[in-house]
Scaffold this motif. Structure first.
Motif, PDB file in Angstrom:
ATOM      1  N   GLN A  56       0.843  -1.190   0.000  1.00  0.00           N
ATOM      2  CA  GLN A  56       0.000   0.000   0.000  1.00  0.00           C
ATOM      3  C   GLN A  56       0.878   1.239   0.000  1.00  0.00           C
ATOM      4  O   GLN A  56       1.824   1.337   0.779  1.00  0.00           O
ATOM      5  CB  GLN A  56      -0.925   0.029   1.212  1.00  0.00           C
ATOM      6  CG  GLN A  56      -1.802   1.260   1.243  1.00  0.00           C
ATOM      7  CD  GLN A  56      -2.830   1.212   2.346  1.00  0.00           C
ATOM      8  OE1 GLN A  56      -3.341   0.158   2.653  1.00  0.00           O
ATOM      9  NE2 GLN A  56      -3.118   2.357   2.927  1.00  0.00           N
ATOM     10  N   THR A  58       0.884   5.533   0.221  1.00  0.00           N
ATOM     11  CA  THR A  58       0.124   6.693   0.669  1.00  0.00           C
ATOM     12  C   THR A  58       0.777   7.935   0.091  1.00  0.00           C
ATOM     13  O   THR A  58       1.991   8.120   0.222  1.00  0.00           O
ATOM     14  CB  THR A  58       0.099   6.771   2.211  1.00  0.00           C
ATOM     15  OG1 THR A  58      -0.460   5.554   2.714  1.00  0.00           O
ATOM     16  CG2 THR A  58      -0.729   7.941   2.685  1.00  0.00           C
ATOM     17  N   ASN A  86      -4.635   6.802  -0.526  1.00  0.00           N
ATOM     18  CA  ASN A  86      -4.006   5.484  -0.392  1.00  0.00           C
ATOM     19  C   ASN A  86      -4.301   4.672  -1.641  1.00  0.00           C
ATOM     20  O   ASN A  86      -5.405   4.730  -2.174  1.00  0.00           O
ATOM     21  CB  ASN A  86      -4.559   4.735   0.819  1.00  0.00           C
ATOM     22  CG  ASN A  86      -4.229   5.443   2.107  1.00  0.00           C
ATOM     23  OD1 ASN A  86      -3.134   5.941   2.286  1.00  0.00           O
ATOM     24  ND2 ASN A  86      -5.186   5.501   3.010  1.00  0.00           N
ATOM     25  N   TRP A  87      -3.307   3.895  -2.089  1.00  0.00           N
ATOM     26  CA  TRP A  87      -3.486   3.016  -3.236  1.00  0.00           C
ATOM     27  C   TRP A  87      -2.766   1.712  -2.943  1.00  0.00           C
ATOM     28  O   TRP A  87      -1.640   1.709  -2.455  1.00  0.00           O
ATOM     29  CB  TRP A  87      -2.911   3.658  -4.500  1.00  0.00           C
ATOM     30  CG  TRP A  87      -3.238   2.912  -5.738  1.00  0.00           C
ATOM     31  CD1 TRP A  87      -4.410   2.933  -6.431  1.00  0.00           C
ATOM     32  CD2 TRP A  87      -2.370   2.037  -6.468  1.00  0.00           C
ATOM     33  NE1 TRP A  87      -4.331   2.130  -7.535  1.00  0.00           N
ATOM     34  CE2 TRP A  87      -3.089   1.559  -7.585  1.00  0.00           C
ATOM     35  CE3 TRP A  87      -1.068   1.604  -6.284  1.00  0.00           C
ATOM     36  CZ2 TRP A  87      -2.543   0.679  -8.502  1.00  0.00           C
ATOM     37  CZ3 TRP A  87      -0.530   0.731  -7.213  1.00  0.00           C
ATOM     38  CH2 TRP A  87      -1.265   0.280  -8.309  1.00  0.00           C
ATOM     39  N   ALA A  88      -3.419   0.595  -3.220  1.00  0.00           N
ATOM     40  CA  ALA A  88      -2.834  -0.715  -2.949  1.00  0.00           C
ATOM     41  C   ALA A  88      -2.976  -1.604  -4.175  1.00  0.00           C
ATOM     42  O   ALA A  88      -3.895  -1.441  -4.975  1.00  0.00           O
ATOM     43  CB  ALA A  88      -3.524  -1.367  -1.755  1.00  0.00           C
TER      44      ALA A  88
END
Length: 177
Positions: A56, A58, A86-88
């Motif tokens: 993840q 941020t 946030n990106w996962a």
């Protein structure tokens, strides 16, 4: 009686909503968008933190000008206007993040692009394991006792699936009874 009360209540509700709509919070004067007020990306930067244990990332805008908002793109797709965002992803790899700014006048002409890397794939094979986990029973068929191998009557084997996606077979020997 109930119908009359319902009509009075509905009429009161309509009047209340109409009054609220006419007195809603809005600026006294709006001249429209101003091309000179388009946000600039200068003196702005992206702060990134990458958590390799869960894949993840941020992103936060550093030095964000007042009355602007962030427009985030990860791998060319618009994802969010939040700050922080946030990106996962569960796949290992190198990804691009692009930042543009927006306000009531439009979007920034330029953008900032940075790269980040997820070092490991985070794939859980647990749901698939239950589909391939089988118990294999190897029996020597119907043979007279004299021709059976001595010491072992049946062998059981079951596959196991560790997280590296390599299948192994566990074999257990069952003594003759």
């Amino acid at each position: 009686m109930i119908t009359k009360i319902y009509k009075l209540f509905r009429a009161g509700l309509v009047c209340c909503c109409a009054t609220a709509a006419l007195t809603a919070c809005s600026p006294e004067k709006f001249d429209g968008p101003n091309q000179g007020g388009i946000p600039s990306i200068s003196n702005v930067d992206i702060n990134m933190t990458v958590d390799q244990t869960v894949n993840q990332a941020t992103f936060t805008v550093a030095n964000m000008p007042a009355q602007t908002y962030a427009i985030w793109k990860v791998n060319g797709e618009t994802y969010s206007t939040l700050n922080p965002m946030n990106w996962a992803n569960n796949k290992a790899g190198t990804y691009d993040v692009e930042l543009r700014l927006g306000n009531r006048n439009g979007f920034s002409q330029g953008s900032i692009t940075k790269q980040f890397t997820f070092e490991n794939s985070q794939i859980d094979f647990t749901p698939y394991y239950s589909r391939i986990a089988r118990t294999w029973r190897i029996n020597y068929g119907v043979q007279p006792l004299a021709t059976r191998p001595t010491g072992v009557c049946m062998t059981t084997a079951s596959p196991s699936l560790p997280m590296v996606a390599m299948s192994t077979i566990r074999v257990r020997k069952v003594p003759c009874m």
